[in-house]
Every structure is written in structure tokens, then in C-alpha cells.
Design a protein around this motif. Structure first.
Motif, PDB file in Angstrom:
ATOM      1  N   LYS A  34       0.326   7.430   6.729  1.00  0.00           N
ATOM      2  CA  LYS A  34      -0.350   6.512   7.646  1.00  0.00           C
ATOM      3  C   LYS A  34      -1.106   5.374   6.959  1.00  0.00           C
ATOM      4  CE  LYS A  34      -0.956  10.149  11.063  1.00  0.00           C
ATOM      5  NZ  LYS A  34      -1.913  10.886  11.861  1.00  0.00           N
ATOM      6  N   MET A  35      -0.909   5.205   5.657  1.00  0.00           N
ATOM      7  CA  MET A  35      -1.599   4.112   4.968  1.00  0.00           C
ATOM      8  C   MET A  35      -1.095   2.758   5.460  1.00  0.00           C
ATOM      9  SD  MET A  35      -2.039   5.675   1.147  1.00  0.00           S
ATOM     10  CE  MET A  35      -2.910   4.261   0.496  1.00  0.00           C
ATOM     11  N   CYS A  36       0.208   2.651   5.735  1.00  0.00           N
ATOM     12  CA  CYS A  36       0.755   1.391   6.249  1.00  0.00           C
ATOM     13  C   CYS A  36       0.181   1.076   7.628  1.00  0.00           C
ATOM     14  CB  CYS A  36       2.277   1.446   6.302  1.00  0.00           C
ATOM     15  SG  CYS A  36       2.950   2.820   7.266  1.00  0.00           S
ATOM     16  N   ILE A  37      -0.016   2.095   8.432  1.00  0.00           N
ATOM     17  CA  ILE A  37      -0.608   1.921   9.765  1.00  0.00           C
ATOM     18  C   ILE A  37      -2.025   1.381   9.625  1.00  0.00           C
ATOM     19  CG2 ILE A  37      -1.413   3.150  11.827  1.00  0.00           C
ATOM     20  CD1 ILE A  37       0.990   5.065  11.436  1.00  0.00           C
ATOM     21  N   ALA A  38      -2.773   1.914   8.655  1.00  0.00           N
ATOM     22  CA  ALA A  38      -4.163   1.507   8.454  1.00  0.00           C
ATOM     23  C   ALA A  38      -4.295   0.052   8.003  1.00  0.00           C
ATOM     24  CB  ALA A  38      -4.841   2.421   7.437  1.00  0.00           C
ATOM     25  N   VAL A  82       0.804  -1.215   0.000  1.00  0.00           N
ATOM     26  CA  VAL A  82       0.000   0.000   0.000  1.00  0.00           C
ATOM     27  C   VAL A  82       0.844   1.276   0.000  1.00  0.00           C
ATOM     28  CG1 VAL A  82      -0.262   0.312   2.501  1.00  0.00           C
ATOM     29  CG2 VAL A  82      -2.156   0.916   0.984  1.00  0.00           C
ATOM     30  N   CYS A  83       2.119   1.176   0.301  1.00  0.00           N
ATOM     31  CA  CYS A  83       2.969   2.379   0.425  1.00  0.00           C
ATOM     32  C   CYS A  83       3.043   3.118  -0.913  1.00  0.00           C
ATOM     33  CB  CYS A  83       4.362   1.985   0.891  1.00  0.00           C
ATOM     34  SG  CYS A  83       5.444   3.415   1.133  1.00  0.00           S
ATOM     35  N   PRO A  84       2.532   4.349  -0.972  1.00  0.00           N
ATOM     36  CA  PRO A  84       2.472   5.059  -2.253  1.00  0.00           C
ATOM     37  C   PRO A  84       3.820   5.588  -2.745  1.00  0.00           C
ATOM     38  CG  PRO A  84       1.664   6.484  -0.513  1.00  0.00           C
ATOM     39  CD  PRO A  84       1.929   5.144   0.110  1.00  0.00           C
ATOM     40  N   THR A  85       4.800   5.705  -1.864  1.00  0.00           N
ATOM     41  CA  THR A  85       6.088   6.283  -2.262  1.00  0.00           C
ATOM     42  C   THR A  85       7.197   5.244  -2.402  1.00  0.00           C
ATOM     43  OG1 THR A  85       6.749   6.689   0.026  1.00  0.00           O
ATOM     44  CG2 THR A  85       5.530   8.461  -1.103  1.00  0.00           C
ATOM     45  N   GLY A  86       6.909   4.000  -2.029  1.00  0.00           N
ATOM     46  CA  GLY A  86       7.942   2.969  -2.080  1.00  0.00           C
ATOM     47  C   GLY A  86       8.899   3.045  -0.901  1.00  0.00           C
ATOM     48  N   ALA A  87       8.512   3.756   0.146  1.00  0.00           N
ATOM     49  CA  ALA A  87       9.374   3.844   1.332  1.00  0.00           C
ATOM     50  C   ALA A  87       9.512   2.477   1.986  1.00  0.00           C
ATOM     51  CB  ALA A  87       8.813   4.857   2.326  1.00  0.00           C
TER      52      ALA A  87
END
Length: 195
Positions: free
Chosen positions: A95-99, A70-75
Motif C-alpha cells: 500500500k505504499m503506492c496508495i499512500a 516508492v515501490c519497494p519490489t519494483g512491481a
């Protein structure tokens, strides 16, 4: 299988030494310093207590990892060997990874130089502080830097409730904690045998 930590909840005392050790390992400080700042700094492992139940939770090193997907930036990226790596320079704290984390083990932490002195004068490094997502990274950098085979939380657990499962399924347990030398007991008077 990916290297991960397993917990025996029945052994856990919820002493929170694992949290303090995590803070110390990831912020380059002693255990004693981490104790002083544990309300300010973020641990990547959390102790959970409920009625009659105590345990620790941390990243389960999922494969495939929803946080990476889900990470939009590839972090957050999952390597070919399954390891999850975090490239903080790309994290935007969305916070998408948290969700999406099914275990609730990702938090936001502030990187940069914290002002732990209480002074009002702020340095450039302190002004450049920003939030990034953090999760258990199995203390890879700390282990390499200190020549350790086990994680900081495993090393700190007084009841050995944590163990590491290696990719081949081998379970690595923390060694027995060294007992502190006890002050020499006063010698009791020797009894003499009757003649």
C-alpha cells in the motif's frame, strides 16, 4: 508528455458507466455481467460526487511517478517513454503506492479466479487469490486485443466527458454514440391540398 485521459467535469453526469466499463475490460466480461458484479470487483476509475460537482478520477500518468519511486519490489515501473507498467507478480500489496499517489487513484484488487457463482466448492485458482495494487493502465491490453483506439471508459461515456491526450498533445475524443433505431412511427394521415 504521457498518454492520459482528461475529463470535462461539467459534462459528467456521474452515471458510473465508466466504472462498469473498466471492470468489464479488466475482468474479461460483458458490460451486463460487470453491472451484476460491480459491488465485488474493483474499477480503476472512480466517480466522485460532491455538492454541485461530479467528475471521474483515474491515474494521471505522472512523470516522474511517485508510485514507481516508492515501490519497494519494483512491481510498478516507469518505462523510458514515461509509461507506467505494473508487474503483478512482484506486488506485495504493501500500500505504499496508495499512500503516495497525489490523486488517490490506486486501489487494491484481488487477482485470481473470483467465485461469482455462489457455490461453496472452491477451486485451486480461487484459493490462490491475492491482493495487488491496480491503477488505470489506459486499457492498453484491452485496446490491443479489441483493436480499439480509445479506452473502455471513453467508449462507455454517454456524454463524451472523457478524451485522450496522446504524447504529442493530440486530443482524441470518443465518437458520437450510435443512436438506437427508433421504432417506426405510425404514419400520420396525409393532408390533401384543397382543389
Amino acid at each position: 508528455m504521457i498518454e492520459h485521459i482528461q475529463v470535462v467535469p461539467d459534462k459528467c453526469r456521474a452515471c458510473r458507466r465508466c466504472e462498469v466499463a473498466c471492470i468489464a475490460a479488466h475482468h474479461g466480461m460483458s458490460f451486463k455481467e460487470a453491472m451484476k458484479h460491480r459491488d465485488v470487483l474493483v474499477s480503476r476509475v472512480q466517480v466522485v460526487k460532491a455538492e454541485g460537482f461530479k467528475t471521474t478520477v483515474r491515474c494521471h500518468q505522472c512523470d516522474p511517478a511517485p508510485c514507481c519511486n516508492v515501490c519497494p519490489t519494483g512491481a510498478l515501473q516507469q518505462e523510458k517513454d514515461g509509461r507506467i507498467t505494473m508487474r503483478v507478480q512482484f506486488c506485495v500489496a504493501c500500500k505504499m503506492c496508495i499512500a503516495v499517489c497525489p490523486y488517490g487513484t490506486i486501489s487494491l484488487d484481488t487477482i485470481g479466479m473470483p467465485d461469482l457463482s455462489g457455490d461453496d466448492a472452491e477451486t485451486i485458482a480461487q484459493r490462490a487469490r491475492r491482493e495487488v495494487a491496480v491503477r488505470c493502465d489506459m486499457c492498453r491490453a484491452w485496446r490491443e486485443e479489441n483493436g480499439k483506439k480509445i479506452t473502455a471508459c471513453m467508449e462507455a461515456c454517454p456524454v463524451r466527458a472523457l478524451s485522450m491526450v496522446e504524447p504529442d498533445g493530440t486530443v482524441v475524443e470518443a465518437p458520437q454514440p450510435e443512436k438506437k433505431p427508433v421504432a417506426e412511427a405510425k404514419e400520420a394521415p396525409k393532408e390533401t391540398a384543397p382543389e
